[in-house]
Write a protein that holds these residues in place. Structure first.
Motif, PDB file in Angstrom:
ATOM      1  N   ASP A   1       0.827  -1.212   0.000  1.00 30.90           N
ATOM      2  CA  ASP A   1       0.000   0.000   0.000  1.00 30.90           C
ATOM      3  C   ASP A   1       0.857   1.256   0.000  1.00 30.90           C
ATOM      4  O   ASP A   1       1.731   1.415   0.859  1.00 30.90           O
ATOM      5  CB  ASP A   1      -0.915   0.024   1.227  1.00 30.90           C
ATOM      6  CG  ASP A   1      -1.937  -1.100   1.209  1.00 30.90           C
ATOM      7  OD1 ASP A   1      -2.711  -1.160   0.242  1.00 30.90           O
ATOM      8  OD2 ASP A   1      -1.945  -1.917   2.144  1.00 30.90           O
ATOM      9  N   GLY A   2       0.611   2.133  -0.959  1.00 30.55           N
ATOM     10  CA  GLY A   2       1.390   3.361  -1.068  1.00 30.55           C
ATOM     11  C   GLY A   2       2.691   3.179  -1.814  1.00 30.55           C
ATOM     12  O   GLY A   2       3.387   4.157  -2.088  1.00 30.55           O
ATOM     13  N   THR A   3       3.013   1.929  -2.148  1.00 30.51           N
ATOM     14  CA  THR A   3       4.248   1.629  -2.878  1.00 30.51           C
ATOM     15  C   THR A   3       3.927   1.062  -4.251  1.00 30.51           C
ATOM     16  O   THR A   3       4.235   1.670  -5.273  1.00 30.51           O
ATOM     17  CB  THR A   3       5.132   0.657  -2.074  1.00 30.51           C
ATOM     18  OG1 THR A   3       5.461   1.244  -0.806  1.00 30.51           O
ATOM     19  CG2 THR A   3       6.418   0.337  -2.813  1.00 30.51           C
ATOM     20  N   LEU A   4       3.293  -0.100  -4.281  1.00 36.82           N
ATOM     21  CA  LEU A   4       2.880  -0.688  -5.553  1.00 36.82           C
ATOM     22  C   LEU A   4       1.481  -0.224  -5.959  1.00 36.82           C
ATOM     23  O   LEU A   4       1.211  -0.038  -7.145  1.00 36.82           O
ATOM     24  CB  LEU A   4       2.896  -2.215  -5.466  1.00 36.82           C
ATOM     25  CG  LEU A   4       4.250  -2.870  -5.182  1.00 36.82           C
ATOM     26  CD1 LEU A   4       4.060  -4.360  -4.933  1.00 36.82           C
ATOM     27  CD2 LEU A   4       5.215  -2.649  -6.327  1.00 36.82           C
ATOM     28  N   ILE A   5       0.607  -0.079  -4.970  1.00 33.96           N
ATOM     29  CA  ILE A   5      -0.778   0.290  -5.251  1.00 33.96           C
ATOM     30  C   ILE A   5      -1.220   1.454  -4.371  1.00 33.96           C
ATOM     31  O   ILE A   5      -0.743   1.623  -3.244  1.00 33.96           O
ATOM     32  CB  ILE A   5      -1.750  -0.903  -5.050  1.00 33.96           C
ATOM     33  CG1 ILE A   5      -1.738  -1.386  -3.586  1.00 33.96           C
ATOM     34  CG2 ILE A   5      -1.411  -2.030  -6.006  1.00 33.96           C
ATOM     35  CD1 ILE A   5      -2.779  -2.462  -3.291  1.00 33.96           C
ATOM     36  N   ASP A   6      -2.140   2.246  -4.906  1.00 33.01           N
ATOM     37  CA  ASP A   6      -2.766   3.327  -4.140  1.00 33.01           C
ATOM     38  C   ASP A   6      -4.129   2.822  -3.682  1.00 33.01           C
ATOM     39  O   ASP A   6      -5.114   2.886  -4.420  1.00 33.01           O
ATOM     40  CB  ASP A   6      -2.915   4.578  -5.003  1.00 33.01           C
ATOM     41  CG  ASP A   6      -3.511   5.749  -4.228  1.00 33.01           C
ATOM     42  OD1 ASP A   6      -3.738   5.611  -3.010  1.00 33.01           O
ATOM     43  OD2 ASP A   6      -3.766   6.795  -4.847  1.00 33.01           O
ATOM     44  N   SER A   7      -4.175   2.284  -2.476  1.00 33.77           N
ATOM     45  CA  SER A   7      -5.393   1.678  -1.934  1.00 33.77           C
ATOM     46  C   SER A   7      -6.171   2.621  -1.028  1.00 33.77           C
ATOM     47  O   SER A   7      -7.217   2.236  -0.499  1.00 33.77           O
ATOM     48  CB  SER A   7      -5.035   0.418  -1.144  1.00 33.77           C
ATOM     49  OG  SER A   7      -4.079   0.740  -0.135  1.00 33.77           O
ATOM     50  N   ALA A   8      -5.687   3.852  -0.856  1.00 35.95           N
ATOM     51  CA  ALA A   8      -6.344   4.784   0.067  1.00 35.95           C
ATOM     52  C   ALA A   8      -7.825   5.000  -0.247  1.00 35.95           C
ATOM     53  O   ALA A   8      -8.642   5.074   0.692  1.00 35.95           O
ATOM     54  CB  ALA A   8      -5.594   6.116   0.091  1.00 35.95           C
ATOM     55  N   PRO A   9      -8.237   5.092  -1.525  1.00 37.52           N
ATOM     56  CA  PRO A   9      -9.667   5.288  -1.789  1.00 37.52           C
ATOM     57  C   PRO A   9     -10.544   4.163  -1.245  1.00 37.52           C
ATOM     58  O   PRO A   9     -11.621   4.415  -0.696  1.00 37.52           O
ATOM     59  CB  PRO A   9      -9.732   5.372  -3.317  1.00 37.52           C
ATOM     60  CG  PRO A   9      -8.384   5.890  -3.719  1.00 37.52           C
ATOM     61  CD  PRO A   9      -7.439   5.223  -2.768  1.00 37.52           C
ATOM     62  N   ASP A  10     -10.108   2.912  -1.381  1.00 39.42           N
ATOM     63  CA  ASP A  10     -10.911   1.803  -0.875  1.00 39.42           C
ATOM     64  C   ASP A  10     -10.871   1.716   0.650  1.00 39.42           C
ATOM     65  O   ASP A  10     -11.876   1.363   1.281  1.00 39.42           O
ATOM     66  CB  ASP A  10     -10.438   0.480  -1.489  1.00 39.42           C
ATOM     67  CG  ASP A  10     -11.023   0.256  -2.875  1.00 39.42           C
ATOM     68  OD1 ASP A  10     -12.223   0.520  -3.066  1.00 39.42           O
ATOM     69  OD2 ASP A  10     -10.280  -0.173  -3.776  1.00 39.42           O
ATOM     70  N   LEU A  11      -9.744   2.030   1.253  1.00 36.16           N
ATOM     71  CA  LEU A  11      -9.655   2.063   2.720  1.00 36.16           C
ATOM     72  C   LEU A  11     -10.557   3.163   3.282  1.00 36.16           C
ATOM     73  O   LEU A  11     -11.250   2.966   4.288  1.00 36.16           O
ATOM     74  CB  LEU A  11      -8.205   2.277   3.148  1.00 36.16           C
ATOM     75  CG  LEU A  11      -7.277   1.079   2.942  1.00 36.16           C
ATOM     76  CD1 LEU A  11      -5.822   1.527   2.959  1.00 36.16           C
ATOM     77  CD2 LEU A  11      -7.515   0.023   4.005  1.00 36.16           C
ATOM     78  N   HIS A  12     -10.543   4.310   2.629  1.00 35.88           N
ATOM     79  CA  HIS A  12     -11.396   5.433   3.043  1.00 35.88           C
ATOM     80  C   HIS A  12     -12.871   5.041   2.941  1.00 35.88           C
ATOM     81  O   HIS A  12     -13.660   5.271   3.878  1.00 35.88           O
ATOM     82  CB  HIS A  12     -11.094   6.637   2.146  1.00 35.88           C
ATOM     83  CG  HIS A  12     -11.935   7.836   2.418  1.00 35.88           C
ATOM     84  ND1 HIS A  12     -12.587   8.521   1.420  1.00 35.88           N
ATOM     85  CD2 HIS A  12     -12.235   8.479   3.580  1.00 35.88           C
ATOM     86  CE1 HIS A  12     -13.253   9.537   1.947  1.00 35.88           C
ATOM     87  NE2 HIS A  12     -13.058   9.535   3.245  1.00 35.88           N
ATOM     88  N   LEU A  13     -13.251   4.425   1.838  1.00 32.71           N
ATOM     89  CA  LEU A  13     -14.641   4.019   1.642  1.00 32.71           C
ATOM     90  C   LEU A  13     -15.064   2.993   2.687  1.00 32.71           C
ATOM     91  O   LEU A  13     -16.149   3.106   3.279  1.00 32.71           O
ATOM     92  CB  LEU A  13     -14.818   3.446   0.236  1.00 32.71           C
ATOM     93  CG  LEU A  13     -16.204   2.885  -0.093  1.00 32.71           C
ATOM     94  CD1 LEU A  13     -17.259   3.981   0.005  1.00 32.71           C
ATOM     95  CD2 LEU A  13     -16.209   2.245  -1.476  1.00 32.71           C
ATOM     96  N   ALA A  14     -14.230   1.976   2.924  1.00 32.35           N
ATOM     97  CA  ALA A  14     -14.583   0.932   3.891  1.00 32.35           C
ATOM     98  C   ALA A  14     -14.760   1.513   5.297  1.00 32.35           C
ATOM     99  O   ALA A  14     -15.694   1.146   6.019  1.00 32.35           O
ATOM    100  CB  ALA A  14     -13.516  -0.157   3.899  1.00 32.35           C
ATOM    101  N   ALA A  15     -13.857   2.415   5.686  1.00 33.70           N
ATOM    102  CA  ALA A  15     -13.965   3.037   7.008  1.00 33.70           C
ATOM    103  C   ALA A  15     -15.251   3.845   7.117  1.00 33.70           C
ATOM    104  O   ALA A  15     -15.967   3.772   8.134  1.00 33.70           O
ATOM    105  CB  ALA A  15     -12.753   3.926   7.269  1.00 33.70           C
ATOM    106  N   ASN A  16     -15.584   4.594   6.084  1.00 29.77           N
ATOM    107  CA  ASN A  16     -16.781   5.426   6.140  1.00 29.77           C
ATOM    108  C   ASN A  16     -18.070   4.618   6.057  1.00 29.77           C
ATOM    109  O   ASN A  16     -19.098   5.024   6.616  1.00 29.77           O
ATOM    110  CB  ASN A  16     -16.741   6.499   5.054  1.00 29.77           C
ATOM    111  CG  ASN A  16     -15.936   7.710   5.486  1.00 29.77           C
ATOM    112  OD1 ASN A  16     -15.660   7.901   6.679  1.00 29.77           O
ATOM    113  ND2 ASN A  16     -15.541   8.531   4.538  1.00 29.77           N
ATOM    114  N   LEU A  17     -18.044   3.481   5.403  1.00 29.65           N
ATOM    115  CA  LEU A  17     -19.214   2.608   5.409  1.00 29.65           C
ATOM    116  C   LEU A  17     -19.503   2.104   6.820  1.00 29.65           C
ATOM    117  O   LEU A  17     -20.668   2.012   7.235  1.00 29.65           O
ATOM    118  CB  LEU A  17     -19.003   1.433   4.450  1.00 29.65           C
ATOM    119  CG  LEU A  17     -19.076   1.761   2.961  1.00 29.65           C
ATOM    120  CD1 LEU A  17     -18.669   0.550   2.123  1.00 29.65           C
ATOM    121  CD2 LEU A  17     -20.472   2.224   2.567  1.00 29.65           C
ATOM    122  N   VAL A  18     -18.446   1.799   7.565  1.00 28.74           N
ATOM    123  CA  VAL A  18     -18.616   1.394   8.962  1.00 28.74           C
ATOM    124  C   VAL A  18     -19.182   2.547   9.782  1.00 28.74           C
ATOM    125  O   VAL A  18     -20.156   2.384  10.542  1.00 28.74           O
ATOM    126  CB  VAL A  18     -17.273   0.912   9.564  1.00 28.74           C
ATOM    127  CG1 VAL A  18     -17.415   0.672  11.068  1.00 28.74           C
ATOM    128  CG2 VAL A  18     -16.795  -0.345   8.869  1.00 28.74           C
TER     129      VAL A  18
END
Length: 229
Positions: free
Chosen positions: A17-34
């Motif tokens: 995360d943050g190196t090979l892939i930019d996963s922040a959008p999905d992490l942000h979405l999952a946190a906000n769904l909770v």
């Protein structure tokens, strides 16, 4: 397929995360769904991005703190489980950084043994690697579930280097956690500047820096030329 490994291969180990892939959008979405399901205020994208690096458990701890929930262990476990139900699906909003696939392919042709060392849980790591076709490059992987220790403890990184059959390796990452991990492991560190780092470059342990993945194969070539000289 990954190139056959020599007896003491040129090993390169990567963060995810943050190196090979930019996963922040999905992490942000999952946190906000909770948070939405709990009737709590949502966090901003920049907050979510700043919470990444030490695994899902720490991310949820930081989310709880941000919305004023405190640190009750039972509540943390409940919210973490809800978070993982949202996050373990296909990475709909995650992107591979430009040049990653070409750089890994070039390293493969150079005879480099490649591994992955991440604090991301095993299931979403596996899903992301397969989704983007990156799994074929990595002969060894350590995720948050592989060992009791997690980065910045050097044990997962040492685990991957040993699994690759390498005496040493170059570690590639983007963050403060990655820099500390490499330093504690006694390994050289190539810092990708386009990731989630918050600290100025001059304050972080590193051997090399690069702004675009096109630059990495040359860095790796120069590094191992020095090692072998």
């Amino acid at each position: 397929m990954t190139a056959p490994m020599a007896a003491d291969p040129k090993a390169v180990v990567f963060d995810l995360d943050g190196t090979l892939i930019d996963s922040a959008p999905d992490l942000h979405l999952a946190a906000n769904l909770v948070l939405r399901d709990e009737g709590l205020p949502e966090i901003s994208f920049e907050q979510a991005r700043s919470f990444i690096g030490k695994g899902a458990g720490v991310l949820i701890s930081r989310v709880m703190e941000a919305v004023g929930l405190g640190d009750d262990p039972e509540e943390h476990a409940r919210l973490l489980a809800k978070f993982m139900t949202h996050y373990e699906g296909e990475p709909a909003n995650t992107l591979v950084y430009p040049g990653v696939v070409d750089a890994l392919a070039r390293l493969e042709t150079m005879g480099c043994a490649m591994g992955l060392c991440t604090n991301k849980p095993g299931a979403p790591t596996r899903i992301a690697l397969e989704h983007f076709g990156l799994d074929r490059f990595f002969a060894a992987t350590a995720t948050a579930d592989t060992l009791p220790q997690r980065k910045p403890d050097p044990a997962p990184l040492h685990h991957v280097v040993r699994a690759l059959g390498a005496g040493s390796a170059l570690y590639v990452g983007d963050s403060e956690v990655d820099a500390e991990t490499a330093q504690r492991a006694g390994l050289p560190f190539a810092l990708y500047t386009g990731g989630y780092r918050k600290t100025p470059l001059a304050e972080l342990y590193h051997s090399y820096t690069f702004d675009h993945w096109d630059e990495l194969p040359e860095i790796v070539s120069r590094h191992f030329a020095r090692v072998e000289a």
